[in-house]
Design an enzyme around this catalytic site. Sequence first.
Site, PDB file in Angstrom:
ATOM      1  N   SER A  51       0.846  -1.197   0.000  1.00 43.41           N
ATOM      2  CA  SER A  51       0.000   0.000   0.000  1.00 43.41           C
ATOM      3  C   SER A  51       0.883   1.250   0.000  1.00 43.41           C
ATOM      4  O   SER A  51       1.666   1.454  -0.917  1.00 43.41           O
ATOM      5  CB  SER A  51      -0.960  -0.041   1.198  1.00 43.41           C
ATOM      6  OG  SER A  51      -1.906   0.998   1.138  1.00 43.41           O
ATOM      7  N   HIS A  85      -7.588   2.360  -1.756  1.00 43.31           N
ATOM      8  CA  HIS A  85      -7.811   1.224  -2.652  1.00 43.31           C
ATOM      9  C   HIS A  85      -9.309   0.921  -2.729  1.00 43.31           C
ATOM     10  O   HIS A  85      -9.742  -0.225  -2.706  1.00 43.31           O
ATOM     11  CB  HIS A  85      -7.007   0.005  -2.193  1.00 43.31           C
ATOM     12  CG  HIS A  85      -5.632   0.377  -1.741  1.00 43.31           C
ATOM     13  ND1 HIS A  85      -4.713   0.957  -2.591  1.00 43.31           N
ATOM     14  CD2 HIS A  85      -5.033   0.315  -0.521  1.00 43.31           C
ATOM     15  CE1 HIS A  85      -3.601   1.213  -1.913  1.00 43.31           C
ATOM     16  NE2 HIS A  85      -3.785   0.848  -0.662  1.00 43.31           N
TER      17      HIS A  85
END
Length: 340
Positions: A114, A222
Amino acid sequence: MTALAFVFPGQGSQLVGMGRSVYESSPAARAVFDEADRVLGYPLTKICFEGPAEQLNDTTIAQPAILTTSIALFEAMVESVSHRLGRRATDGSEPRGVLALPEPLRPAFVAGHSLGEFSALVIAGVLPFSDALRLVAARGHLAATRGAQGSMAAILGMSAGDVERVIASTGIEPGSVVVANDNGPAQVTIAGDEDGIKKVIDALAAGGAKKVVPLRISAPFHFPAMGKIGDELRTFMQTLRFREPVVPIVANVSGLPHPSVGVIPEALVRHLSHRVEWLKSVRYMVERGASTFVEFGGGPVVNGLVKRIADVRLVNITDNASVAKAIDSLRSRASAVTRR
């Protein structure tokens, strides 16, 4: 064939006190924290070392704090290996990244989970630390002020496919809750709006999830709705110079290396709204010879995911003591490989 992979944690890995020991022992690491304070215009170092935790957990603080800590730990390692003071590997007009390490200690791949992908960009020489810091700060600010609202949670004991089936069974609006991170065979992160997340968590608990853990994050990444800040992030990145990676960077959005520097900015825009393919990323690296994973971060977070995916050696660099231990361990490994 054996190889190293360097990996970097994302948001949720922050903890009060992270980076303090390398700041106190390594001039290069101290320079990273001091630069972060100057670039950001507020005392990030003090917040990292002293908190409060509520402030450190805020997206606009947590993201630059995690990036800064990972880069400081890497610089402490480079400094300890080279015994050269005053020259950092991640600053200047031509950042060297892993090329500053002796060849046996250079990774075959780098990857970040991430937010950690931005640390990987720095280590791979794509951006100097200061530019990556400005980019992460802009990303966090846009997410907090113009991005999607909602939350995230980690699901243990279910695969991504299992979680997607549960989400579909709740009857909520499509896209209001999604699998945000495919972290492993039985660990998944979901992101969504508050109402949807609550319904899905209840359904997951009834559907066999071993554990559901809300994440310390103030915005859902996301997640499709976060894509609305993509144009502004793209515009900001046009002010930066991206360089060709000196080592392959395995991208979150594909689980494959970025094919060239030209595709990286657009991949970072898609990164806002698309799933983190961590399971695919780790399998890709392992299938191509990565046998030792070295994590640079405040705690062994990403390697905790790696060990559930592959039978590999794990090295964690979290503080000053672990820098020295890791170097000894990796040097022993390099010597063993050389003798074969």
